[in-house]
Design an enzyme around this catalytic site. Structure first.
Site, PDB file in Angstrom:
ATOM      1  CB  SER A   1      -0.921   0.019   1.221  1.00  0.00           C
ATOM      2  OG  SER A   1      -1.639   1.245   1.280  1.00  0.00           O
TER       3      SER A   1
ATOM      4  CE1 TYR B   1      -4.434  -2.108   4.773  1.00  0.00           C
ATOM      5  CE2 TYR B   1      -3.271  -0.093   4.186  1.00  0.00           C
ATOM      6  CZ  TYR B   1      -3.955  -1.227   3.813  1.00  0.00           C
ATOM      7  OH  TYR B   1      -4.162  -1.484   2.477  1.00  0.00           O
TER       8      TYR B   1
END
Length: 275
Positions: free
Chosen positions: A144, A157
């Site tokens: 990401s 995350y």
């Protein structure tokens, strides 16, 4: 043109969002696909839709990827049903509350790691003997841009995705001897999290499109899935250990994620911004 003809794949989180786009594209390219999805409604519906067009090519397996036993069961059922395994796509992830790092709890981190790092680890290790049996294969994991921007409110995350990248790079080096190629996709698209943000913050999609060099938001099926097809196909037979940005160029300008209500959030945690 069937770039994945006769290939057998597992797509985690394959019932919705980016995972669904990849599952659809894989089947259209000739693959047999096991959709490992926690949401029974989404997984069943997608499998029915695809089975009507491509009978016998789709298997839905209700799977909580944060549960090792369910991961192992998904792999076993795929191999039993289709006769092997060639491609593993670790797309599933867990959402976490958008709170400051100091407000993140152990439970939040555990949940994010469970559906991210641990799930990827279990699926990769469980898939390994089956990929070796087939003479090699492909593993596609997900990274990401949040890691690179150190996105606010996503500490757990970010840590999970950074660890997945490190794991993928290690596998690319160590498992290359088995003719297994491991790569990552770093997407920016209207997946499930994006759609949730648009519902919660009207105008989010328009702002994201305006900030993207291509001036639009990526589509899971039309923009992200073709990259996964490429990495799973013989076109990428010499691509290994790569993190492929499939984001319209968003990784260049990146983005600003500092929350507008930071003072309010600090007040809730009891930590004021230091001068």
């Amino acid at each position: 043109m069937e770039l994945l003809k006769d290939k057998i794949a597992i797509v985690t989180g394959g019932g919705q969002g980016i995972g669904a786009g990849i599952a659809r594209r894989f089947v259209e390219e000739g693959a047999k696909v096991a959709i490992a999805e926690i949401d029974q409604e989404h997984g069943t519906e997608l499998a029915k839709q695809l089975d009507r067009r491509f009978p016998g090519r789709v298997l839905f397996i209700e799977t909580d990827v944060s549960d090792k036993a369910q991961v192992e069961r998904a792999i076993a059922r795929t191999v039993e049903h289709f006769g092997g395994l060639d491609v593993l796509v670790n797309n599933a992830a867990a959402e976490s509350p958008n709170v400051l790092l100091e407000a993140k709890t152990d439970a939040m981190l555990e949940r994010t790691l469970g559906a991210g790092l641990w799930a990827t680890w279990w699926f990769m290790r469980g898939a390994l003997p089956h990929l070796i049996t087939r003479g090699g294969g492909r593993i596609i994991n997900f990274y990401s841009i949040d890691v690179d921007t150190a996105a606010w409110l996503h500490a757990d995350y970010n840590a999970t995705k950074a660890a997945i990248q490190a794991l993928s790079r290690s596998a690319a080096v160590e498992w290359g001897r088995f003719n297994i190629q491991t790569n990552l996709i770093a997407p920016a698209a209207a997946g499930t999290v994006f759609e949730k943000l648009e519902r919660e913050f009207p105008g989010f999609a328009a702002a994201a499109a305006a900030n993207n060099p291509l001036g639009r938001v990526g589509d899971p099926y039309a923009d992200i899935a073709p990259a996964a097809v490429f990495l799973a196909s013989d076109l990428a037979r010499y691509v290994n250990g790569v993190t492929l940005d499939v984001d319209g160029g968003q990784h260049l300008p990146r983005y600003q994620s500092r929350p507008d209500n930071l003072a309010e959030m600090d007040a809730l945690t009891g930590h004021g911004e230091q001068s």
